[in-house]
Every structure is written in C-alpha cells, then in structure tokens.
Design a protein around this motif. Structure first.
Motif, short mmCIF file in Angstrom:
data_model
loop_
_atom_site.label_atom_id
_atom_site.label_comp_id
_atom_site.label_asym_id
_atom_site.label_seq_id
_atom_site.Cartn_x
_atom_site.Cartn_y
_atom_site.Cartn_z
N MET A 89 39.94 49.25 51.90
CA MET A 89 40.29 49.70 50.55
C MET A 89 39.95 48.60 49.54
O MET A 89 40.26 47.43 49.76
N ASP A 90 39.29 48.98 48.44
CA ASP A 90 38.85 48.01 47.44
C ASP A 90 40.03 47.32 46.76
O ASP A 90 41.10 47.89 46.57
N THR A 91 39.79 46.07 46.38
CA THR A 91 40.72 45.34 45.52
C THR A 91 40.17 45.39 44.09
O THR A 91 38.97 45.23 43.88
N TYR A 92 41.07 45.60 43.12
CA TYR A 92 40.66 45.72 41.73
C TYR A 92 41.26 44.60 40.89
O TYR A 92 42.39 44.15 41.14
N ASN A 93 40.49 44.13 39.93
CA ASN A 93 40.97 43.17 38.95
C ASN A 93 41.14 43.87 37.61
O ASN A 93 40.23 44.57 37.14
N PHE A 94 42.31 43.68 37.00
CA PHE A 94 42.62 44.31 35.72
C PHE A 94 43.01 43.25 34.68
O PHE A 94 43.59 42.20 35.04
N TYR A 95 42.70 43.56 33.41
CA TYR A 95 42.96 42.62 32.32
C TYR A 95 43.60 43.36 31.15
O TYR A 95 43.12 44.42 30.74
N TYR A 96 44.68 42.79 30.62
CA TYR A 96 45.53 43.46 29.62
C TYR A 96 45.53 42.71 28.29
O TYR A 96 45.64 41.48 28.26
N ASP A 97 45.40 43.47 27.21
CA ASP A 97 45.61 42.90 25.87
C ASP A 97 46.17 43.99 24.97
O ASP A 97 46.28 45.16 25.37
N ALA A 115 36.29 47.09 40.42
CA ALA A 115 36.39 46.57 41.78
C ALA A 115 36.04 45.09 41.78
O ALA A 115 35.15 44.64 41.05
N LYS A 116 36.75 44.31 42.58
CA LYS A 116 36.57 42.86 42.58
C LYS A 116 35.13 42.46 42.82
O LYS A 116 34.62 41.52 42.20
N GLY A 117 34.43 43.21 43.69
CA GLY A 117 33.04 42.88 43.99
C GLY A 117 32.09 43.11 42.84
O GLY A 117 30.96 42.62 42.85
N LYS A 118 32.54 43.83 41.81
CA LYS A 118 31.69 44.15 40.67
C LYS A 118 31.91 43.18 39.50
O LYS A 118 31.17 43.20 38.52
N GLU A 119 32.92 42.33 39.63
CA GLU A 119 33.32 41.51 38.48
C GLU A 119 32.22 40.57 37.99
O GLU A 119 32.01 40.41 36.78
#
Length: 504
Positions: free
Chosen positions: A1-9, A39-43
């Motif tokens: 299962m993919d890991t995702y990175n999220f950013y909030y403002d 997805a973390k791999g796309k960052e």
C-alpha cells in the motif's frame, strides 16, 4: 500500500474572532484551508516541477525569498479570472499545470460567523419538531449576507439578552423591508418568521477563539474515504518555535497521526498548499464581494454577477476549465471539499467553475448573450444551492464500505453486513413477545429492513421480516430529522403471523 505525503496551509485566518475582526475592511467570512499531497514515490518529480515554476517567477519572491500567494493581489480578482492581466493569468496557469490526475487535493471552507452562531445556539439541537441546523444556517446566512452591525457588535457584549433582542429586531426589520418584493423574498421571510418563533431562549455568550478542528475532521474523513492509512502530514509552522501550535494540537485531537510542522521557506509542499489556498480564497472573496448586499434597501433586490465576469479571453476560460478539472473531476471523492452548515460560498464557487467549464470557447459565451450570463449563472447556482440544501436535510451519517473484503463490510456498530443480502441471517421472532437490545436499524439498497442487535455484547446484523418495513422506515425517518432512537430495548411481538415492534 502506497505511503502519501500531505502538506497543509490556510488563508483568511483570523487568529482571534472579535468585533474588530468581523468589521475590518479586508474581512472575509470564510477560513480556507488546503491540503495537497501525492504518493511518496512521486514527490521528487512534483517538487522538481514546482521548483522550475518558482525559478521562472523568481522576480515575484518576497523579501524572505519565498514565492507566496500574496503575489496575487485581491483587486486583480475583482471580476474573477476575467479581470486578471496577461501576466497573472499565465502565472496561475503555470502553477495549475503542476497538478495532474494523481495529485491529491482536499480543501475546507468554514464560515467564521457560523462558528459564532453555533456557540451562541449550542443548546438548540435537531429533533423531530425542529431542524436546528436549518435555523442556524438561516441565521448565519442572514448575518453574512446583510452584516447588521448592531447584531454583530452585540455578539461581543456581556449581556446575551441584548444580542437576542438585537437579532429579533433585525429579523423584524428585514421582514418588513422584504415585503416590497415578496416574489423574490417570500421564502426568506418565511424562514425569518420561523426563527423569531424559536428565539425565546437566552444563550450564554462564550469567549470566542477559533476552533481549528473542523478542517482536520474533514481531512480525516477524506483519508478514510480514500482508504489512505499510511501518510505523513506537514503543517505550516505558526507560533513559538519550540511549542506546538493550536493547529497542530487540533490535528492530534482529531486523531490524525504522523503530523509534524515545517517552515514553508524550506518546503515546496507547504508553498504549493499556500498558493492553492490563496487562489481559492481570492475567487471565493471576489464572488462574495460581488453578491454581497451593501445596504438595507439593496437587500430586497436580486444580486447578479456583472457581465464583466464573463468577458473572458481564451486563456482565462482555459484557466477556469483547468481549475474545474483539478477540483471537480480529478480525484473526485465526496470529502474532497468540506464545509459547515453554512456553505453557500463554497457551493457558489464550485458552481462558477462548473458553469464556466461548460462553455466550449469564449465565442459561445457571446453567442448565448453576454448581458444575460449573470441571470443564467444565478439560475444555475440557485439550483445547485437547492440541491445541496436538500441533501443537508438528511441527518444520517455517511459511511464508506471497506473495499478490502468482497463478501461483507462492518457497519457503524461493528456488525457484519453481507453485500449479498441473502446471506444475512433473519431475526427469528417466536409466537409471543421477546425483548432485544437494538443498536441500530437500517435498509439495504433493495429496501430490505435490517437491524443490529447486541447479542451478549456482540453486535449482529439481522434481516427483519418485511412486515416490519414500515416500522423501520419510521425509525430511519426520525433519525433523518435528528431524533435518534437507538440504542434502545425493543419488544418484538408475533401474533397469528402479524408482527409488531415497540421501543421501551
């Protein structure tokens, strides 16, 4: 299962909500938050695209060396994208081009005045007689649309009775003024008269501080719907350096995990969230300013977008279409956007994107009578608002089925519900009476009545005899109006093949 990175403002943030806040010349009622992710791999690929974008517009960076959404001035959005000059149009298009179908986007739009109303009328809850949400919506809408200064000022006085009296006075004045155009204002007057009947209790005035949990509550639902369990969320750091911010605390209180704070100067993701929040909030604010009532007398007339909003060149129209794809088509899930009870601005914003996107080219706008586009758009958005309001009448929660199992899912009470309803066990009701602890009732998609019962502490979902369908519909209908009957003990009776159910 993919890991995702999220950013909030966030945008249009009021650190404190007080009289000076809501009467300031640059005040906008909605607090806008944005979360972007992938997805973390796309960052690495996303960050490279954004860095190229920033390098192209290096001359726009602020004194701290950051490219922020403040480079886009609110006055440039006076007529939405139609009033943007060529440079700003290209700037926004280049930014939006970084997004694609794999990009995750969540945003929330929360009315600050609604937050005050919810606190002031915290004692009013939905029941079988009163739709308290509708009352709170109508009060918020009236305060946002008309901005009666005496009422708003009285919110912050120590005497709560004065606030209620000012609110009543405002609604009575508004009802009288609306009588000059009842063909347009009949429904509004009916809502205001209903409110006057309800405003007979005095609420204590709390000390107001902004509640940061709502945006994160929506984001938690978004993660659940997307079935994302492995993620990291980075918040734009605010407050003291070595102290967790109120934003951070709110995210943790909601139950979000792996949450950290970062400096936007060092993080492309945070700067992307800032830019998207700025674009969304500026369009929202421009719409609100255009459709806002600026005097009591003006309130009896219809407010339409000026024809200038629709005088678009090809690139400006493409800008609307691109933003429509990002917000409404790509990654299209229920909780992609989130709002409170009062969400007219959000619905109007989504409506604007959808309306503009339906034009094939700028010539079509002119061919369909440019001077009538404001009227056409008004009709389109009024229908959107009506549909949204009808959906909001339902008080039943939305649950998402876990796709990991093909045979069944677990309902809210933790009972197993088979996708093939014929596999669901039937509640055996013997001749005579029996008492069961009922946790919930419901229907499957074919209208078959279901009931979840606590069996020695274990929740089990059963099919009910079809003869109890009307009883089930009645219970669901009451829950839909805010009157939750369960968990409760229920006596089931069978007499000569006739079935009865009575809640104790």
């Amino acid at each position: 299962m993919d890991t995702y990175n999220f950013y909030y403002d966030e945008s249009e943030h009021s650190r404190k909500i007080n009289y000076n806040t809501v009467t300031a010349p640059n005040y906008y009622d909605n607090f806008v938050t944005v979360v972007v992710g992938w997805a973390k791999g796309k960052e690495k690929e996303v960050f490279k695209k954004y860095e190229d974008f920033e390098n192209k517009y290096a001359d726009r960076k602020d004194r701290n060396g950051e490219l922020k959404s403040t480079t886009l001035k609110q006055k440039k959005f006076e007529c939405g994208f139609a009033s943007l000059d060529k440079a700003n149009t290209q700037f926004i298009m280049d930014f939006l081009s970084i997004f694609d179908e794999s990009t995750k986007l969540y945003f929330s739009v929360a009315s600050k005045i609604e937050y005050l109303v919810l606190q002031l009328f915290i004692g009013y809850q939905n029941n079988f007689i009163i739709d308290a949400d509708a009352v709170k919506y109508s009060i918020t809408k009236a305060l946002v649309a008309y901005r009666p200064q005496n009422v708003i000022q009285s919110i912050y006085d120590d005497n709560s009775k004065e606030f209620v009296e000012e609110l009543k006075r405002f609604f009575r004045e508004r009802i009288e003024c609306n009588r000059s155009n009842m063909s347009l204002k009949e429904q509004e007057n009916e809502a205001f008269e209903n409110i006057l009947h309800i405003l007979d209790n005095n609420s204590a005035i709390p000390e107001f501080q902004w509640d940061y949990r709502m945006p994160f509550s929506g984001f938690a639902k978004y993660l659940q719907e997307e079935q994302i369990k492995n993620y990291a969320l980075v918040l734009d750091k605010e407050g003291e350096k070595n102290e967790a911010s109120r934003t951070m605390k709110a995210a943790c209180e909601i139950g979000l995990s792996n949450v950290t704070e970062g400096n936007s100067k060092d993080n492309c993701g945070l700067r992307m969230a800032d830019m998207m929040a700025g674009i969304i909030s500026k369009l929202l604010k421009a719409l609100c300013d255009e459709l806002h009532y600026h005097s009591i007398a003006e309130g009896a007339e219809k407010k339409l977008l000026n024809a200038k909003w629709f005088q678009l060149n090809a690139t400006q129209l493409d800008l609307y279409k691109r933003l429509y794809k990002i917000i409404c088509e790509w990654d299209n899930v229920w909780y992609k956007s989130y709002a409170g009870i009062y969400s007219d601005d959000l619905v109007c914003f989504i409506g604007l994107l959808g309306y503009m996107a339906h034009f094939e080219n700028k010539e079509q706008i002119i061919n369909e009578k440019l001077e009538m586009q404001g009227e056409y758009f008004n009709g389109y958005v009024c229908q959107q608002l009506s549909d949204y309001f009808n959906r909001r009448r339902s008080k039943l929660p939305i649950d998402f089925i876990d796709k990991n199992d093909e045979e069944y899912f677990l309902n809210r009470r933790g009972a197993k519900v088979y996708l093939d309803i014929t596999k669901q066990p039937v509640l055996e009701i013997a001749e005579g009476s029996q008492t069961e602890m009922v946790l919930s009732v419901g229907m499957d998609k074919l209208g078959i009545p279901l009931i979840t019962i606590s069996n020695d502490g274990n929740p089990i979902c059963y099919r009910l005899p079809e003869e109890l369908s009307d009883w089930t519909y009645t219970a669901i209908g009451m829950a839909n109006m805010g009157e939750n009957l369960f968990p409760s003990q229920v006596v089931f009776t069978k007499e000569k093949n006739r079935y009865f159910a009575d809640i104790l």
